[in-house]
Write a protein that holds these residues in place. Structure first.
Motif, PDB file in Angstrom:
ATOM      1  N   TYR A  92       0.829  -1.211   0.000  1.00 60.39           N
ATOM      2  CA  TYR A  92       0.000   0.000   0.000  1.00 60.39           C
ATOM      3  C   TYR A  92       0.859   1.255   0.000  1.00 60.39           C
ATOM      4  CZ  TYR A  92      -2.173   3.828   2.638  1.00 60.39           C
ATOM      5  OH  TYR A  92      -2.554   5.065   3.084  1.00 60.39           O
ATOM      6  N   LYS A  93       1.833   1.298   0.895  1.00 61.93           N
ATOM      7  CA  LYS A  93       2.663   2.500   1.012  1.00 61.93           C
ATOM      8  C   LYS A  93       3.520   2.716  -0.227  1.00 61.93           C
ATOM      9  CE  LYS A  93       2.773   2.597   6.059  1.00 61.93           C
ATOM     10  NZ  LYS A  93       3.598   2.524   7.288  1.00 61.93           N
ATOM     11  N   GLN A  94       4.046   1.638  -0.805  1.00 60.40           N
ATOM     12  CA  GLN A  94       4.842   1.778  -2.013  1.00 60.40           C
ATOM     13  C   GLN A  94       4.013   2.367  -3.149  1.00 60.40           C
ATOM     14  OE1 GLN A  94       7.944   1.635  -2.846  1.00 60.40           O
ATOM     15  NE2 GLN A  94       7.565   1.908  -5.024  1.00 60.40           N
ATOM     16  N   LEU A  95       2.817   1.845  -3.343  1.00 57.40           N
ATOM     17  CA  LEU A  95       1.958   2.324  -4.431  1.00 57.40           C
ATOM     18  C   LEU A  95       1.557   3.776  -4.214  1.00 57.40           C
ATOM     19  CD1 LEU A  95       0.666   1.085  -7.022  1.00 57.40           C
ATOM     20  CD2 LEU A  95      -1.452   0.914  -5.712  1.00 57.40           C
ATOM     21  N   VAL A  96       1.169   4.115  -3.002  1.00 52.29           N
ATOM     22  CA  VAL A  96       0.746   5.485  -2.690  1.00 52.29           C
ATOM     23  C   VAL A  96       1.895   6.468  -2.885  1.00 52.29           C
ATOM     24  CG1 VAL A  96       0.098   7.005  -0.783  1.00 52.29           C
ATOM     25  CG2 VAL A  96      -1.159   4.877  -1.158  1.00 52.29           C
ATOM     26  N   HIS A  97       3.086   6.148  -2.370  1.00 57.74           N
ATOM     27  CA  HIS A  97       4.237   7.046  -2.520  1.00 57.74           C
ATOM     28  C   HIS A  97       4.616   7.232  -3.985  1.00 57.74           C
ATOM     29  CE1 HIS A  97       5.041   7.756   1.645  1.00 57.74           C
ATOM     30  NE2 HIS A  97       5.300   6.498   1.933  1.00 57.74           N
ATOM     31  N   THR A  98       4.577   6.140  -4.741  1.00 59.71           N
ATOM     32  CA  THR A  98       4.949   6.207  -6.157  1.00 59.71           C
ATOM     33  C   THR A  98       4.050   7.166  -6.921  1.00 59.71           C
ATOM     34  OG1 THR A  98       5.858   3.960  -6.174  1.00 59.71           O
ATOM     35  CG2 THR A  98       5.160   4.874  -8.288  1.00 59.71           C
ATOM     36  N   TYR A  99       2.753   7.039  -6.728  1.00 60.26           N
ATOM     37  CA  TYR A  99       1.842   7.862  -7.525  1.00 60.26           C
ATOM     38  C   TYR A  99       1.669   9.273  -6.970  1.00 60.26           C
ATOM     39  CZ  TYR A  99       1.225   4.186 -10.783  1.00 60.26           C
ATOM     40  OH  TYR A  99       1.488   3.263 -11.760  1.00 60.26           O
ATOM     41  N   ARG A 100       1.993   9.491  -5.724  1.00 59.62           N
ATOM     42  CA  ARG A 100       2.102  10.870  -5.247  1.00 59.62           C
ATOM     43  C   ARG A 100       3.241  11.562  -5.983  1.00 59.62           C
ATOM     44  NH1 ARG A 100       1.693  10.137   1.331  1.00 59.62           N
ATOM     45  NH2 ARG A 100      -0.552   9.759   1.455  1.00 59.62           N
ATOM     46  N   ALA A 159      -4.657   1.084 -12.703  1.00 56.64           N
ATOM     47  CA  ALA A 159      -5.734   1.938 -12.181  1.00 56.64           C
ATOM     48  C   ALA A 159      -5.185   3.269 -11.677  1.00 56.64           C
ATOM     49  CB  ALA A 159      -6.461   1.211 -11.057  1.00 56.64           C
ATOM     50  N   MET A 160      -4.074   3.226 -10.943  1.00 62.33           N
ATOM     51  CA  MET A 160      -3.494   4.459 -10.405  1.00 62.33           C
ATOM     52  C   MET A 160      -2.948   5.355 -11.514  1.00 62.33           C
ATOM     53  SD  MET A 160      -3.980   4.625  -7.140  1.00 62.33           S
ATOM     54  CE  MET A 160      -2.706   5.631  -6.350  1.00 62.33           C
ATOM     55  N   SER A 161      -2.398   4.746 -12.560  1.00 65.75           N
ATOM     56  CA  SER A 161      -1.915   5.531 -13.702  1.00 65.75           C
ATOM     57  C   SER A 161      -3.072   6.254 -14.373  1.00 65.75           C
ATOM     58  CB  SER A 161      -1.210   4.618 -14.714  1.00 65.75           C
ATOM     59  OG  SER A 161      -0.046   4.043 -14.157  1.00 65.75           O
ATOM     60  N   TYR A 162      -4.153   5.537 -14.606  1.00 69.16           N
ATOM     61  CA  TYR A 162      -5.339   6.118 -15.242  1.00 69.16           C
ATOM     62  C   TYR A 162      -5.898   7.268 -14.408  1.00 69.16           C
ATOM     63  CZ  TYR A 162     -10.166   6.441 -16.933  1.00 69.16           C
ATOM     64  OH  TYR A 162     -11.374   6.899 -17.412  1.00 69.16           O
ATOM     65  N   TRP A 184      -8.056  12.362  -3.399  1.00 65.39           N
ATOM     66  CA  TRP A 184      -6.954  11.405  -3.395  1.00 65.39           C
ATOM     67  C   TRP A 184      -6.845  10.658  -2.071  1.00 65.39           C
ATOM     68  CZ3 TRP A 184      -4.688   8.938  -7.072  1.00 65.39           C
ATOM     69  CH2 TRP A 184      -4.712   9.473  -8.353  1.00 65.39           C
ATOM     70  N   GLN A 185      -7.254  11.280  -0.990  1.00 64.22           N
ATOM     71  CA  GLN A 185      -7.283  10.555   0.281  1.00 64.22           C
ATOM     72  C   GLN A 185      -8.270   9.395   0.216  1.00 64.22           C
ATOM     73  OE1 GLN A 185      -8.122  13.498   3.284  1.00 64.22           O
ATOM     74  NE2 GLN A 185      -6.033  14.297   3.305  1.00 64.22           N
ATOM     75  N   ARG A 186      -9.373   9.604  -0.474  1.00 61.19           N
ATOM     76  CA  ARG A 186     -10.350   8.532  -0.641  1.00 61.19           C
ATOM     77  C   ARG A 186      -9.785   7.404  -1.501  1.00 61.19           C
ATOM     78  NH1 ARG A 186     -15.968  10.956  -2.606  1.00 61.19           N
ATOM     79  NH2 ARG A 186     -16.542   8.742  -2.361  1.00 61.19           N
ATOM     80  N   ILE A 187      -9.096   7.769  -2.565  1.00 60.33           N
ATOM     81  CA  ILE A 187      -8.475   6.761  -3.435  1.00 60.33           C
ATOM     82  C   ILE A 187      -7.424   5.968  -2.666  1.00 60.33           C
ATOM     83  CG2 ILE A 187      -7.040   6.399  -5.475  1.00 60.33           C
ATOM     84  CD1 ILE A 187      -9.934   7.167  -6.128  1.00 60.33           C
ATOM     85  N   GLU A 188      -6.574   6.667  -1.935  1.00 57.66           N
ATOM     86  CA  GLU A 188      -5.500   6.001  -1.194  1.00 57.66           C
ATOM     87  C   GLU A 188      -6.053   5.104  -0.095  1.00 57.66           C
ATOM     88  OE1 GLU A 188      -2.923   9.164   0.010  1.00 57.66           O
ATOM     89  OE2 GLU A 188      -2.124   9.471  -2.007  1.00 57.66           O
TER      90      GLU A 188
END
Length: 222
Positions: A92-100, A159-162, A184-188
């Motif tokens: 979760y944290k890796q994906l969130v940090h990457t797309y931030r 999904a995160m890229s889109y 974005w808080q809701r998405i994360e």
């Protein structure tokens, strides 16, 4: 000899910095040898000598750790889950940090955009290098056997890229305003819920095993 090596490193860094500035300003298809050499204040011959051309320079930039972290074996060992349920936190944290990062930094966003929406030789090179790095980081952080983590990661990153691309166009997704921090808080939070559920399924499955940190030292990287 040492001075020549130092000068080459400094010059290479100036070229990479210039490339990043051009990508942020013009996008992937706006980069060119003349534009980069002028911004870097170096001869374009050096770009060919150091990187083999634009393709090599772009690939080097994507692989050098600015988009995805370069994790050493010792860092990877620290990241290994201490408890079975820790795997969801790592993913979760890796994906969130990457797309931030992709949302906040113009050059990173332009690379992401090119890999998804553009059709050109340069975008193709960016896409290959981007996917290779994404595959590397997913494989490094899997810590799991018996589950198709690559397919799961493909769905989640897709999904995160889109959604990231939609956010730059001022669009909404299922009524969620992606131009706001609240959106974005809701998405994360949804990403966290999905990975928590997947982690729980993995723990309960007799076919799946999770690699636990042998020393019991908590991961502190994220």
């Amino acid at each position: 000899m040492e001075k020549l090596k130092r000068n080459r490193v400094q010059t290479s860094q100036r070229i990479v910095d210039a490339l990043e500035e051009v990508i942020a300003e013009k996008g992937i298809d706006g980069i060119g040898i003349n534009r980069i050499s002028e911004k870097a204040g170096v001869s374009k011959v050096l770009i060919y000598r150091y990187f083999g051309g634009l393709d090599g320079l772009l690939t080097h930039y994507i692989r050098m750790g600015r988009l995805f972290p370069l994790l050493s074996p010792s860092t990877l060992e620290q990241l290994r889950p201490v408890h079975e349920n820790d795997l969801s936190k790592l993913w979760y944290k890796q994906l969130v940090h990457t797309y931030r990062f992709f949302r906040q930094f113009p050059a990173a966003y332009q690379v992401l955009k090119a890999t998804v929406t553009e059709d050109s030789p340069m975008a193709g090179e960016a896409s290959k290098a981007y996917d290779a790095e994404l595959t590397r980081i997913v494989d490094q952080l899997s810590y799991i056997k018996g589950a198709d983590f690559q397919a799961i990661s493909a769905i989640m990153t897709g999904a995160m890229s889109y959604l990231t691309l939609l956010s730059r166009n001022g669009r909404t997704a299922v009524g969620i305003n992606l131009t706001t921090e609240e959106g974005w808080q809701r998405i994360e939070e949804a990403v966290r819920v999905i990975y928590t559920a997947l982690n729980k399924m993995a723990v309960q499955s007799p076919d799946v095993t999770i690699e636990i940190h042998p020393s019991g030292i908590p991961a502190t990287y994220w």
